[in-house]
Design a protein around this motif. Structure first.
Motif, PDB file in Angstrom:
ATOM      1  N   THR A  90       0.833  -1.193   0.000  1.00 43.39           N
ATOM      2  CA  THR A  90       0.000   0.000   0.000  1.00 43.39           C
ATOM      3  C   THR A  90       0.875   1.252   0.000  1.00 43.39           C
ATOM      4  OG1 THR A  90      -1.693  -1.230   1.193  1.00 43.39           O
ATOM      5  CG2 THR A  90      -1.895   1.154   1.192  1.00 43.39           C
TER       6      THR A  90
ATOM      7  N   ASP B  88      -6.504  14.164  -2.367  1.00 38.58           N
ATOM      8  CA  ASP B  88      -6.607  12.702  -2.386  1.00 38.58           C
ATOM      9  C   ASP B  88      -5.366  12.050  -1.790  1.00 38.58           C
ATOM     10  OD1 ASP B  88      -9.128  12.549  -3.525  1.00 38.58           O
ATOM     11  OD2 ASP B  88      -8.404  12.066  -5.542  1.00 38.58           O
TER      12      ASP B  88
ATOM     13  N   TYR C 140      -7.837   0.524   0.529  1.00 33.62           N
ATOM     14  CA  TYR C 140      -8.891   0.990  -0.370  1.00 33.62           C
ATOM     15  C   TYR C 140      -8.659   2.440  -0.778  1.00 33.62           C
ATOM     16  CZ  TYR C 140     -13.267   2.812  -2.058  1.00 33.62           C
ATOM     17  OH  TYR C 140     -14.209   3.453  -2.822  1.00 33.62           O
ATOM     18  N   LEU C 141      -8.430   3.306   0.201  1.00 37.50           N
ATOM     19  CA  LEU C 141      -8.286   4.731  -0.088  1.00 37.50           C
ATOM     20  C   LEU C 141      -7.043   5.018  -0.921  1.00 37.50           C
ATOM     21  CD1 LEU C 141      -9.564   7.494   0.313  1.00 37.50           C
ATOM     22  CD2 LEU C 141      -8.238   7.728   2.409  1.00 37.50           C
TER      23      LEU C 141
ATOM     24  N   GLY D  35      -5.513   2.938  -2.988  1.00 41.65           N
ATOM     25  CA  GLY D  35      -5.745   2.422  -4.340  1.00 41.65           C
ATOM     26  C   GLY D  35      -6.588   3.357  -5.183  1.00 41.65           C
ATOM     27  N   GLU D  36      -7.660   3.854  -4.612  1.00 43.24           N
ATOM     28  CA  GLU D  36      -8.539   4.757  -5.349  1.00 43.24           C
ATOM     29  C   GLU D  36      -7.860   6.093  -5.630  1.00 43.24           C
ATOM     30  OE1 GLU D  36     -11.652   3.775  -6.621  1.00 43.24           O
ATOM     31  OE2 GLU D  36     -10.755   1.887  -5.948  1.00 43.24           O
ATOM     32  N   ALA D  37      -7.172   6.629  -4.637  1.00 47.09           N
ATOM     33  CA  ALA D  37      -6.496   7.927  -4.803  1.00 47.09           C
ATOM     34  C   ALA D  37      -5.404   7.840  -5.858  1.00 47.09           C
ATOM     35  CB  ALA D  37      -5.915   8.398  -3.475  1.00 47.09           C
TER      36      ALA D  37
ATOM     37  N   ALA E 297      -5.131   5.615  -8.362  1.00 45.54           N
ATOM     38  CA  ALA E 297      -5.720   5.426  -9.693  1.00 45.54           C
ATOM     39  C   ALA E 297      -6.258   6.748 -10.243  1.00 45.54           C
ATOM     40  CB  ALA E 297      -6.830   4.373  -9.633  1.00 45.54           C
ATOM     41  N   ARG E 298      -6.951   7.520  -9.394  1.00 48.41           N
ATOM     42  CA  ARG E 298      -7.466   8.828  -9.835  1.00 48.41           C
ATOM     43  C   ARG E 298      -6.331   9.791 -10.168  1.00 48.41           C
ATOM     44  NH1 ARG E 298     -11.295   8.221  -5.893  1.00 48.41           N
ATOM     45  NH2 ARG E 298     -10.066   9.385  -4.381  1.00 48.41           N
TER      46      ARG E 298
ATOM     47  N   PRO F  85      -5.748  -0.371  -7.293  1.00 50.74           N
ATOM     48  CA  PRO F  85      -6.963  -0.883  -6.647  1.00 50.74           C
ATOM     49  C   PRO F  85      -7.121  -2.401  -6.721  1.00 50.74           C
ATOM     50  CG  PRO F  85      -7.493   0.941  -8.105  1.00 50.74           C
ATOM     51  CD  PRO F  85      -6.075   0.556  -8.377  1.00 50.74           C
TER      52      PRO F  85
ATOM     53  N   ARG G 297      -9.784  -3.877  -4.049  1.00 51.88           N
ATOM     54  CA  ARG G 297     -10.721  -2.924  -3.450  1.00 51.88           C
ATOM     55  C   ARG G 297     -12.013  -3.576  -2.981  1.00 51.88           C
ATOM     56  NH1 ARG G 297     -14.863  -0.940  -6.316  1.00 51.88           N
ATOM     57  NH2 ARG G 297     -14.709   1.140  -5.447  1.00 51.88           N
ATOM     58  N   ASP G 298     -12.592  -4.475  -3.780  1.00 47.74           N
ATOM     59  CA  ASP G 298     -13.856  -5.104  -3.397  1.00 47.74           C
ATOM     60  C   ASP G 298     -13.693  -5.980  -2.157  1.00 47.74           C
ATOM     61  OD1 ASP G 298     -15.181  -3.858  -5.469  1.00 47.74           O
ATOM     62  OD2 ASP G 298     -14.997  -5.563  -6.830  1.00 47.74           O
TER      63      ASP G 298
END
Length: 163
Positions: free
Chosen positions: A6, A52, A85-86, A88-90, A92-93, A124, A130-131
């Motif tokens: 991470t 982010d 999760y956070l 991964g999303e940050a 990717a964005r 993610p 993520r899921d």
């Protein structure tokens, strides 16, 4: 432990952020006197990436602190799921936005943004995906026993088989 992955992905996001900041500060479109950094949409997107990444960094630091001070507790595990999760999303964005702001130049293999985009896109889905993080965290937040959850929607025991 997967928490270290991470942190690696957070580093990918930070590298993409630093590179795109440099790009928009230096790149001046033909016919204009100022670099792209002066465009309001560029400033907004850079600010969103900063928010982010800082939120993800703080969440990861908190999870690491819990891991160091409490060890492998349910609270620590929940914090690690949140952080993964956070982050991964940050990431990717951030890498997607950086690629967009970098323009066509960012698509070339010689561009650091191209490599960072590829690396960031899988953040993610790197273990735990993520899921899985969200499903596990949801069970923890709702105090559900994993043995009672899987498979979802257990059939009621009946004496006669259904027709």
């Amino acid at each position: 432990m997967w928490g270290s992955y991470t942190a690696v992905y957070l580093g990918v996001g930070v590298a993409a952020y630093k590179e795109v900041v440099k790009v928009v500060q230096e790149r001046r479109p033909p016919g204009y006197t100022q670099p792209l950094a002066y465009h309001p949409d560029v400033r907004r997107q850079v600010a969103e990436m900063s928010v982010d990444l800082q939120a993800a960094r703080l969440m990861l630091h908190h999870a690491a602190w819990l891991s160091d001070t409490q060890g492998p507790t349910p609270t620590t595990l929940a914090a690690l799921y949140r952080a993964k999760y956070l982050v991964g999303e940050a990431v990717a964005r951030t890498t997607r936005t950086a690629l967009t702001l970098g323009g066509a130049h960012a698509l070339f293999k010689t561009s650091p943004l191209e490599r960072l985009f590829r690396d960031g896109a899988i953040a993610p889905i790197q273990f735990p995906p993520r899921d899985f993080c969200l499903a596990s965290l949801g069970m923890m937040e709702l105090a559900l026993d994993p043995d009672d959850v899987l498979p979802p929607l257990k059939r009621q025991q009946s004496e006669a088989p259904p027709l």
